[in-house]
Each structure stands twice: as C-alpha cells, then as structure tokens.
Design a protein around this motif. Structure first.
Motif, PDB file in Angstrom:
ATOM      1  N   PRO B 298      42.426   5.344  84.802  1.00 54.82           N
ATOM      2  CA  PRO B 298      41.317   4.608  84.195  1.00 54.82           C
ATOM      3  C   PRO B 298      40.565   5.453  83.164  1.00 54.82           C
ATOM      4  O   PRO B 298      40.507   6.673  83.279  1.00 54.82           O
ATOM      5  CB  PRO B 298      40.402   4.282  85.385  1.00 54.82           C
ATOM      6  CG  PRO B 298      41.022   4.825  86.591  1.00 54.82           C
ATOM      7  CD  PRO B 298      42.247   5.574  86.237  1.00 54.82           C
ATOM      8  N   ARG B 299      39.982   4.758  82.191  1.00 56.58           N
ATOM      9  CA  ARG B 299      39.221   5.418  81.134  1.00 56.58           C
ATOM     10  C   ARG B 299      38.093   6.280  81.686  1.00 56.58           C
ATOM     11  O   ARG B 299      37.746   7.311  81.128  1.00 56.58           O
ATOM     12  CB  ARG B 299      38.610   4.346  80.230  1.00 56.58           C
ATOM     13  CG  ARG B 299      39.056   4.403  78.808  1.00 56.58           C
ATOM     14  CD  ARG B 299      38.482   3.207  78.067  1.00 56.58           C
ATOM     15  NE  ARG B 299      37.029   3.288  77.983  1.00 56.58           N
ATOM     16  CZ  ARG B 299      36.366   3.346  76.832  1.00 56.58           C
ATOM     17  NH1 ARG B 299      37.015   3.322  75.699  1.00 56.58           N
ATOM     18  NH2 ARG B 299      35.060   3.419  76.813  1.00 56.58           N
ATOM     19  N   GLY B 300      37.531   5.829  82.803  1.00 57.18           N
ATOM     20  CA  GLY B 300      36.413   6.551  83.402  1.00 57.18           C
ATOM     21  C   GLY B 300      36.749   7.995  83.744  1.00 57.18           C
ATOM     22  O   GLY B 300      35.886   8.862  83.711  1.00 57.18           O
ATOM     23  N   GLN B 301      38.021   8.247  84.094  1.00 54.45           N
ATOM     24  CA  GLN B 301      38.421   9.605  84.422  1.00 54.45           C
ATOM     25  C   GLN B 301      38.332  10.511  83.195  1.00 54.45           C
ATOM     26  O   GLN B 301      37.890  11.645  83.280  1.00 54.45           O
ATOM     27  CB  GLN B 301      39.855   9.616  84.976  1.00 54.45           C
ATOM     28  CG  GLN B 301      39.980   8.931  86.317  1.00 54.45           C
ATOM     29  CD  GLN B 301      39.322   9.731  87.421  1.00 54.45           C
ATOM     30  OE1 GLN B 301      39.594  10.905  87.588  1.00 54.45           O
ATOM     31  NE2 GLN B 301      38.422   9.102  88.155  1.00 54.45           N
ATOM     32  N   TYR B 302      38.773   9.989  82.053  1.00 51.88           N
ATOM     33  CA  TYR B 302      38.671  10.762  80.810  1.00 51.88           C
ATOM     34  C   TYR B 302      37.199  11.014  80.493  1.00 51.88           C
ATOM     35  O   TYR B 302      36.803  12.118  80.122  1.00 51.88           O
ATOM     36  CB  TYR B 302      39.302   9.999  79.639  1.00 51.88           C
ATOM     37  CG  TYR B 302      40.802   9.867  79.689  1.00 51.88           C
ATOM     38  CD1 TYR B 302      41.623  10.766  79.000  1.00 51.88           C
ATOM     39  CD2 TYR B 302      41.419   8.840  80.380  1.00 51.88           C
ATOM     40  CE1 TYR B 302      42.993  10.639  79.022  1.00 51.88           C
ATOM     41  CE2 TYR B 302      42.789   8.696  80.411  1.00 51.88           C
ATOM     42  CZ  TYR B 302      43.579   9.604  79.727  1.00 51.88           C
ATOM     43  OH  TYR B 302      44.938   9.472  79.749  1.00 51.88           O
TER      44      TYR B 302
END
Lengths: 252, 405
Positions: B298-302
């Motif tokens: 997920p984008r949140g990890q980046y």
C-alpha cells in the motif's frame, strides 16, 4: 499555551500555497504561520484540502506555487532539504501505516537507527520510554497485526516521536478507529500538547480541539475560510459556512 | 459518551463452553468420507479397483522385469558425469559441508520441525545402507556432519544466527572454488575443466548459480521498472519484454553462439555461457514476479517510510522489498523450481547434466532400451529436489508470517 509563550519566530510559514491535481485546484492560496509550541487544529468538510495541505508540510505532496518554510528550511526540490525537514517533523496517519513485517520495537527504532544513526541500545531505550509514555510497554515484542487499532495508532505516535521531532503532524489520527479506542489516542495527543510539542492536527474531534487547540482553521474548497481561538470559533463563528459545518458535526 | 443514571441490569454473562469435539473410528471416517452416498461408494470402489490394478502391474514390473542394474553401474555418471575420480572427494566435501550447514541452520531456526528433521537426518544413513560400497563411507560422513551441525546449534554464548548466515554466504563461492579448482596437476586442488562437469552435479550448479545471480538481477530490474527515471524504466521494460518474448532455448543458443561474437576474441567457458543464459533469462521472469509483490504494497507504507526521513534506498531495502518479497515467496520458489527443471535444456548446447547423462547412458550398447528404468530414476531425483524446495518455501512462509497484515 498562552500568547506570551509563543512570541518567538514561527516554526512553520506558509505563504500563498497552491496545489493542483491535474486541472483540479486543491489548495487555493493557503497562508498560515505556526509558532513553536502552538497546537493548530484544521477542520473542514471532506475534499476541502485539509489533508492535502498537512501533507505538503513534509512534502508527501508537492506544492506548485507559493512557499513553505519549516524550521528555517525552505521546501524545494532539494532532496536533502526535504529529508532534513522530514527528520524534524513526525507524522501520524489515519491508517496508522505501521510496518507489518517489523515488531513494535523495530517499527519505533528503525528510523533512529538508520536515519539518526543511533546505537541499537540507545534507540531501544528511548523506544521503551516512549512506549511507557503511550501506555503500552508490554506490547514491544508483538507485531502490529496483533494489536488493536488504538494500540497501533499509539505505536505510530511513539514511532514518530522517536525521531525527536520539533513538529508533529496528525492527519485524521482517530478517523479509522472504533469509538471506544478514540479516547486512548486523544489522551496521548493531549498529553503531548501539554508537554509543549508544536502540533498540526487535522481532525473532527471538536472536544479535543476545544481542550488543547491554540488556533483553529476552518478549510473549505481549498481555502482557509476562517481561523481563530477555539472560544471564538465555537462561540462566535463569523462565516456562514463555518456555522453550518459546526452545526452539522456537533449535532450528532 | 453518556452513561445512564439508572442502575443497569446486565444479563448474566454467557457460560464459556468448550468447542464440540468430533471423534471418529476408522470405520466412521471411511463411512463419512468415502461411502457417504451410493454414488460416492460406487466411485470409491471403481477408483480403488483402478489404483490396485495399476499399482500391482507397476510393482510387478519394478520387482521382476526392470533391469535396475543400469542405475548401479552408472551411478557415478548420473551423479558427477565425467568429473575425475581423483577429485570426486571435492564434490563429496561440498555435500558434507551442506549437511553441516543444514543441520546447524535447522537447529537454529527449525527446532520445532521434528518430523522433517528426523526424516532428512535419517536420509543419508538409509541411503548408505542401501547404496554400494563405494559411496557408503561418504554418505555416513554426510549424515554425521548433519548431526554435528545440529549439535553445534546448541552452543551457547555465540551469535549462532550470524554464524549461520555467514556460513551460507561463504558456502556458495567455496563450492565453486572446490569444484572448479585452480592451477596445474601439482596444485592442491588441480583445475577440473568444465567440460568434465556433468550429471546431478552440473544440474545443481546451474540451478544454484542461476538462482543466486538472477534473484538480485530480477529485483533490480523490478525496481528499475518502477523507477521514476524514464531512461532506467524504459531500459528495464525493454529488457524484460524482450527476454520474455523469447524461449529459453533461443537464449541458450544465443549465449553459446553469439556471445563469443560480441566479445570479439575472448573465449568464455561453455558452462559459464550456459549459466549466463539461464541467469539472464530467469531474471526477466523474476522481475515481473517481484513487480507483482511491489504493487501489492500500500501507498501508506511508502509515505510512512518517507515521513520518517528514510531515503529511497533505505525505504526500499528496509520497508518495501522485505514485504514485497515475502508476498511472492510461493511464486518465486515456483520459478526456482521451474529453473531447476529448465536446466535440462542445456543438453541442447552439448552439456551433459542429469538428462544429458541419461541419454548418454541409454546410448551404451549394454543398456539399450532401458528408458523406463533410467528416466524413472532421473524423475525421482528431480522429484525429490523439487519437493524439498517446495517444502522449504512453505516453511519459510509460515516462519515469516506476522499475523494479519
């Protein structure tokens, strides 16, 4: 926080900040100054640009016009400047965004060890202090997937604090939580605000805003419609849109 | 938020009950699973009859008609090809070291896996009991090495995990050095030219080299394909699509025939050329699999990684790749298994790995027409290794799972 305590230089300065997604004008000239130790609450309807704005402060979103200065560093394309600002700004997300493959302890110590280059012992000591501060020292060796939402968000706060930031950004920190877990996260945030941390919080928790905010900003359609102290905003909202929005979220 | 002011009358808490237990006798199990309805019973009977008939004729053939002596007489060829007898101890040394490492690692990471440990630990001894005189000694040493490795894992006061990881990292170049050797006849490890490598030895070397080199290359290509830099991205895409558009055999031929033309004059070893072909081919497929894993993050990890001040490299190495690779372990291992089996294609360019040896054995006048025996034996070897890789991947997945993610 009294007025006299923050007569110092502003730590965040935003001048005429604009942002477009394609043709959509998401931020339409935001001006804001945040002083050391100030707690700012940003609220407004969804799509008002409040999340976009808070994410421009640490460059998770790029602004395209105007300027943002954080702790004396101007945000440009310079990657090293961006990384310096990110080291000084902690961020807490709506969806927690903990690293699921790492234990709670490793989540918290990762950045201090790899970015600040502390020793593991030092980082773990500080991490344990922070876990005690957010009230879950016994969860240190678990994985995020084994914790409740409220516990995960408190770990996320500890993770952000471990870098010893000067500023904390909160992007709707309680919106993804079950009602009975909201309080445990807000309590941590209130304690943090009382300790003098500079905070920028996007939230709809008006009880929290009334308790700790120094300044509230009402966002709508990419602009700041109105700002002021909580007493002023709640007691005497000057704009119709503010009044309408407050009546909608306070009525239920 | 509001609490009621009247005294609430809670119902008594529900009693905690144990889950219902289901117990079957063997007959009960049979009845439930094989004879639950008349048509299930019919199917059971029919299939049982087919299986019994097939198994009986197969067993009859294997025990009375099959000429298994072809395996015994050529065992050396199957295992190491033309590798000189004087240097065979070097291949055994690799096996013994491997057993040592496996025993040691098992003791550190897999102590709870008793059944697997016992069956794998007993394997060399069982084989030794069944095998010819010639290999009995080395097999016993291999089995003992495994036990010694396991015993060493109980050593207190040292960083066992670090030692094990260093051991595995050092093992790979050590094997290459041992097998290939250096210098003339007077050196302690005389050079063994690669045209003498063969059989299972060559198959395993091609596989291991293929995995060890194509894996990092594939990861780099996958990251390149995701890169924000247009040149890097298009080069990665072109490479991946080009290689995926071509059969492995073509790549192997290219490596054999074209590579020497490109590198004017410089001669590269035939086995090395085959290895290069396998690595370059496998990397393109790996890159696509790793990309699948990357897209699942997920984008949140980046964003969380960036918000903490991690630069792109640290973000990829510490946050994104560990999760992405974990997500695609079954696919990656599936591809390594395919690579293992695909090494049999090097027979096309004249290398005698396991399949090549099988053909060579069948060409001997003494053993004409023994295809069934030879290919069954080869299939058994492939099957055992593929099963081990598959079992290892499942173990790895379980070990790396961290609850709900």
């Amino acid at each position: 926080m009294s007025e006299s305590e923050r007569t110092n230089e502003p730590i965040i300065i935003c001048r005429d900040v604009h942002k477009w997604y394609g043709h959509y004008h998401a931020l339409r000239g935001i001006n804001m100054q945040v002083h050391k130790g100030e707690v700012v609450v940003i609220f407004g309807p969804s799509g008002s640009g409040k999340s976009t704005f808070i994410r421009t402060i640490n460059r998770l979103e790029e602004h395209q016009r105007g300027e943002i200065i954080v702790d004396g560093i101007r945000l440009t394309h310079d990657v090293r400047d961006i990384e310096r600002i990110r080291m000084e700004t902690g961020m807490v997300f709506q969806q927690f965004n903990l690293f699921p493959h790492l234990t709670v302890m490793d989540n918290i110590t990762l950045a201090p060890i790899w970015v600040r280059r502390w020793s593991r012992e030092q980082a773990e000591e500080i991490a344990m202090q922070l876990l005690r501060r957010v009230g879950i020292p016994e969860q240190a060796r678990k994985y995020p997937g084994q914790l409740s939402g409220g516990q995960q968000q408190r770990v996320a706060i500890a993770r952000a604090l471990a870098m010893q930031p000067k500023i904390m950004l909160f992007d709707e920190p309680t919106s993804a939580l079950d009602p009975e877990m909201i309080k445990e996260v807000l309590d941590v945030m209130i304690e943090l605000a009382d300790s003098g941390m500079t905070m920028m919080v996007v939230t709809h928790e008006m009880g929290f805003a009334r308790a700790v905010a120094d300044t509230m900003y009402f966002f709508d359609q990419g602009t700041i419609v109105e700002s002021g102290t909580p007493d002023r905003i709640f007691g005497d909202p000057r704009e119709d849109r503010t009044r309408l929005f407050l009546s909608q979220i306070l009525s239920h | 938020m509001t609490t009621s002011t009247t005294t609430p009358s809670f119902p008594a808490p529900a009693r905690v009950l144990p889950p219902p237990t289901e117990r079957y006798t063997i007959l009960g199990w049979l009845r439930r699973n094989l004879f639950s309805t008349w048509y299930n019973a019919l199917l059971t009977v029919i299939f049982a009859a087919v299986i019994i008939l097939a198994a009986r004729s197969a067993a009859e053939w294997a025990l009375t008609q099959a000429r298994w002596e072809v395996i015994g007489a050529n065992l050396r060829l199957f295992l190491v090809g033309q590798y000189p007898a004087a240097a065979t101890w070097r291949a055994w040394a690799c096996v013994v070291l491997l057993a040592l490492l496996i025993g040691f690692s098992w003791g550190i990471w897999g102590r709870s896996q008793r059944a697997g440990a016992i069956s794998l630990g007993a394997l060399p001894f069982v084989l030794a009991a069944a095998a010819q005189e010639e290999v009995r000694g080395p097999l016993l040493i291999t089995g003992s090495a495994g036990l010694v490795g396991f015993a060493l894992s109980f050593w207190r006061g040292v960083r066992l995990q670090r030692i094990a990881i260093i051991g595995w990292v050092v093992y790979f170049p050590l094997v290459i050095a041992l097998i290939s050797g250096f210098g003339g006849a007077d050196s302690p490890l005389p050079l063994v030219p690669t045209n003498l490598w063969g059989g299972l030895l060559l198959t395993l070397l091609l596989t291991v080299v293929g995995i060890v080199f194509s894996f990092p290359l594939g990861v780099v290509l996958a990251l390149g394909r995701q890169s924000g830099l247009p040149v890097v991205r298009s080069l990665s895409v072109i490479y991946i699509e080009l290689v995926r558009g071509v059969p492995l055999i073509t790549v192997l031929f290219m490596a054999q025939l074209m590579l020497p033309l490109f590198l004017s004059g410089a001669t590269i070893d035939r086995v090395v050329r085959a290895m290069a072909g396998i690595v370059l081919f496998s990397a393109a497929y790996l890159a696509e699999n790793v990309r699948g894993g990357l897209q699942a993050i997920p984008r949140g990890q980046y964003e969380a990684a960036r918000a903490l001040g991690l630069n792109t490299w640290k973000m990829m190495l510490l946050i994104i790749l560990p999760q992405a690779l974990k997500a695609v372990i079954p696919i990656l291992v599936g591809q390594f298994i395919a690579l293992f089996k695909d090494t049999s294609l090097v027979v096309i360019v004249g290398l005698l790995e396991l399949m090549g040896i099988a053909r060579a054995v069948l060409a001997q006048p003494d053993f004409l027409g023994l295809q069934a025996e030879v290919y069954l034996f080869v299939a058994l070897i492939y099957g055992v290794f593929c099963y081990l890789m598959s079992a290892f991947s499942q173990r790895l997945e379980r070990r790396l799972s961290t609850g709900r993610t």
